[in-house]
Design an enzyme around this catalytic site. Structure first.
Site, PDB file in Angstrom:
ATOM      1  N   GLN A  45     -10.894   7.141  -0.466  1.00  0.00           N
ATOM      2  CA  GLN A  45     -11.767   6.277   0.329  1.00  0.00           C
ATOM      3  C   GLN A  45     -12.524   7.093   1.378  1.00  0.00           C
ATOM      4  OE1 GLN A  45      -8.598   3.740   1.689  1.00  0.00           O
ATOM      5  NE2 GLN A  45      -7.454   5.495   2.425  1.00  0.00           N
ATOM      6  N   HIS A  76       0.670  -4.386  15.119  1.00  0.00           N
ATOM      7  CA  HIS A  76       1.806  -3.501  14.846  1.00  0.00           C
ATOM      8  C   HIS A  76       3.110  -4.033  15.440  1.00  0.00           C
ATOM      9  CE1 HIS A  76      -1.521  -0.457  14.124  1.00  0.00           C
ATOM     10  NE2 HIS A  76      -0.857  -0.506  12.990  1.00  0.00           N
ATOM     11  N   GLU A 120       2.461   7.276   2.865  1.00  0.00           N
ATOM     12  CA  GLU A 120       1.015   7.040   2.997  1.00  0.00           C
ATOM     13  C   GLU A 120       0.316   7.752   1.830  1.00  0.00           C
ATOM     14  OE1 GLU A 120      -1.443   5.503   5.227  1.00  0.00           O
ATOM     15  OE2 GLU A 120      -2.644   6.320   3.594  1.00  0.00           O
ATOM     16  N   ASP A 151       1.528   7.539  -3.374  1.00  0.00           N
ATOM     17  CA  ASP A 151       1.207   6.131  -3.583  1.00  0.00           C
ATOM     18  C   ASP A 151       2.504   5.325  -3.423  1.00  0.00           C
ATOM     19  OD1 ASP A 151       0.497   3.652  -4.482  1.00  0.00           O
ATOM     20  OD2 ASP A 151      -0.505   4.351  -6.299  1.00  0.00           O
ATOM     21  N   ASP A 169       2.344  -1.979   5.483  1.00  0.00           N
ATOM     22  CA  ASP A 169       1.267  -1.890   6.470  1.00  0.00           C
ATOM     23  C   ASP A 169       0.017  -1.415   5.737  1.00  0.00           C
ATOM     24  OD1 ASP A 169      -0.233  -1.639   8.719  1.00  0.00           O
ATOM     25  OD2 ASP A 169       0.896   0.042   9.564  1.00  0.00           O
ATOM     26  N   SER A 170      -0.468  -2.272   4.866  1.00  0.00           N
ATOM     27  CA  SER A 170      -1.489  -1.825   3.905  1.00  0.00           C
ATOM     28  C   SER A 170      -2.893  -2.180   4.362  1.00  0.00           C
ATOM     29  CB  SER A 170      -1.241  -2.520   2.562  1.00  0.00           C
ATOM     30  OG  SER A 170      -1.549  -3.890   2.678  1.00  0.00           O
ATOM     31  N   ASP A 172      -6.573  -3.822   2.708  1.00  0.00           N
ATOM     32  CA  ASP A 172      -6.784  -5.080   1.989  1.00  0.00           C
ATOM     33  C   ASP A 172      -6.529  -4.904   0.487  1.00  0.00           C
ATOM     34  OD1 ASP A 172      -7.695  -6.423   4.351  1.00  0.00           O
ATOM     35  OD2 ASP A 172      -9.502  -5.204   4.195  1.00  0.00           O
ATOM     36  N   PRO A 176      -7.303   1.148  -3.413  1.00  0.00           N
ATOM     37  CA  PRO A 176      -5.930   1.675  -3.514  1.00  0.00           C
ATOM     38  C   PRO A 176      -4.863   0.668  -3.104  1.00  0.00           C
ATOM     39  CG  PRO A 176      -7.180   2.833  -1.780  1.00  0.00           C
ATOM     40  CD  PRO A 176      -8.144   1.911  -2.477  1.00  0.00           C
TER      41      PRO A 176
HETATM   42  N1  SPD Z   1      -9.007  -6.339   6.964  1.00  0.00           N
HETATM   43  C1  SPD Z   1      -8.202  -5.297   7.491  1.00  0.00           C
HETATM   44  C2  SPD Z   1      -6.746  -5.535   7.369  1.00  0.00           C
HETATM   45  C3  SPD Z   1      -5.974  -4.313   7.655  1.00  0.00           C
HETATM   46  C4  SPD Z   1      -4.534  -4.548   7.765  1.00  0.00           C
HETATM   47  N2  SPD Z   1      -3.786  -3.332   7.876  1.00  0.00           N
HETATM   48  C5  SPD Z   1      -4.226  -2.395   8.788  1.00  0.00           C
HETATM   49  C6  SPD Z   1      -3.295  -1.231   8.921  1.00  0.00           C
HETATM   50  C7  SPD Z   1      -3.182  -0.771  10.320  1.00  0.00           C
HETATM   51  N3  SPD Z   1      -2.031   0.019  10.531  1.00  0.00           N
END
Ligand code: SPD
Length: 293
Positions: A45, A76, A120, A151, A169-170, A172, A176
């Site tokens: 990305q 967080h 990560e 991954d 903690d992804s 959207d 990926p």
């Molecule tokens: N639309 C953005 C949503 C992002 C959610 N995760 C963000 C990760 C920050 N640690």
């Protein structure tokens, strides 16, 4: 002087850079960029860190806001402390995504944790965050934190039950991040959680994508005995009303929550507290009905 001749117009120009994230083609978020601090193209990305006035520093991936210094603490803290104060004695935690370090920083406030593993996929997110988001990334190199560049979908495959809490903690569910919202991934996470383990996933906007929240709940509900959605307002995310879905093998975040333990922990937070923990699970009618529909 010829009265027909006009004086040349004196104009001053100011070139400005604006960031514009469009949500679902019709609405979005706009902020003026003071300075670009980092820009890179990773194998996964485009990664940018911008300096802004209203949001402070802002990390974007493929032009989508991931985190800002203004409101990252809300996201967080809610992602990390709700499960970590639900589990009575969390010792090992796995964080998938979260390369900015915000979730690691919050998890490290729990002294019961002996090991924090961050998985990560994109090393560039870690690099950009270490260099430009020190308030988030400051604990990434702590002694009880182990970072794996992989991954998350691959990492969770065929592992024994070795974690008390897993946080997703992804980004959207595009690019990926897409497989992190699918049932096979949740099945693998179930297997690597201990008998009383807890999973929390960031499950997107309850206002803009309620169908998606519902589909996450349904997939988790087919695997875990306890599934509950909770909410927090994150102003820089689409339509602000953000959802988290907690899936648990044994501990219920309301029934088994100890107000005394949370209050007596001495953990410093700016958003989370024991009342927020409980009230976050109280859902507005439209969310409740949308999830039941
Ligand atoms: N639309 C953005 C949503 C992002 C959610 N995760 C963000 C990760 C920050 N640690």
């Amino acid at each position: 002087m010829n009265p027909m001749r006009r004086e040349p117009l004196k104009r001053s120009y100011r070139l400005e850079l604006w960031f514009n994230e469009i949500h679902r083609e019709h609405h979005g978020i706009t902020v003026r960029i003071e300075k670009t601090l980092f820009s890179g193209e990773s194998p996964y990305q485009r990664v940018d860190v911008f300096e802004t006035v209203p949001f402070g520093r802002m990390l974007t991936l493929d032009g989508v806001v991931m985190t800002t210094e203004l409101d990252e603490f809300i996201y967080h803290e809610m992602l990390a402390h709700v499960p970590l104060f639900t589990h009575p004695q969390p010792q090992d935690i796995l964080i998938i995504g979260g390369g900015d370090g915000g979730s690691v920083r919050e998890a490290r406030k729990h002294s019961s944790l002996r090991h924090i593993r961050l998985v990560e996929i994109d090393e560039m997110v870690l690099q950009a965050s270490r260099e430009h988001l020190p308030t988030l990334s400051r604990d990434l190199d702590a002694s009880n934190v182990e970072i794996t560049i992989q991954d998350g979908i691959e990492f969770v495959k065929d592992k024994g039950a070795s974690y008390d809490v897993v946080l997703i903690d992804s980004s959207d569910p595009y690019g990926p991040g897409v497989g992190l919202f699918e049932a096979p991934f949740y099945q693998d996470v179930f297997k690597l959680l201990r008998d009383d383990g807890i999973l929390v996933v960031q499950s997107e906007s309850a206002m803009a994508q309620l169908d998606l929240v519902k589909s996450v709940c349904q997939k988790l509900g087919a695997i875990f005995p306890i599934v509950r959605v909770y909410l927090a307002t994150v102003p820089t995310y689409p339509l602000s009303l953000w959802s988290f879905t907690l899936a648990s093998k044994r501990w219920d975040p309301l029934r088994d929550f100890s107000t005394e333990r949370a209050r007596g922990s001495g953990i410093q937070t700016r958003y989370y507290n024991s009342e927020i923990h409980q009230s976050a699970f109280v859902l507005p009618n439209f969310v409740r009905e949308g999830l039941e529909a």
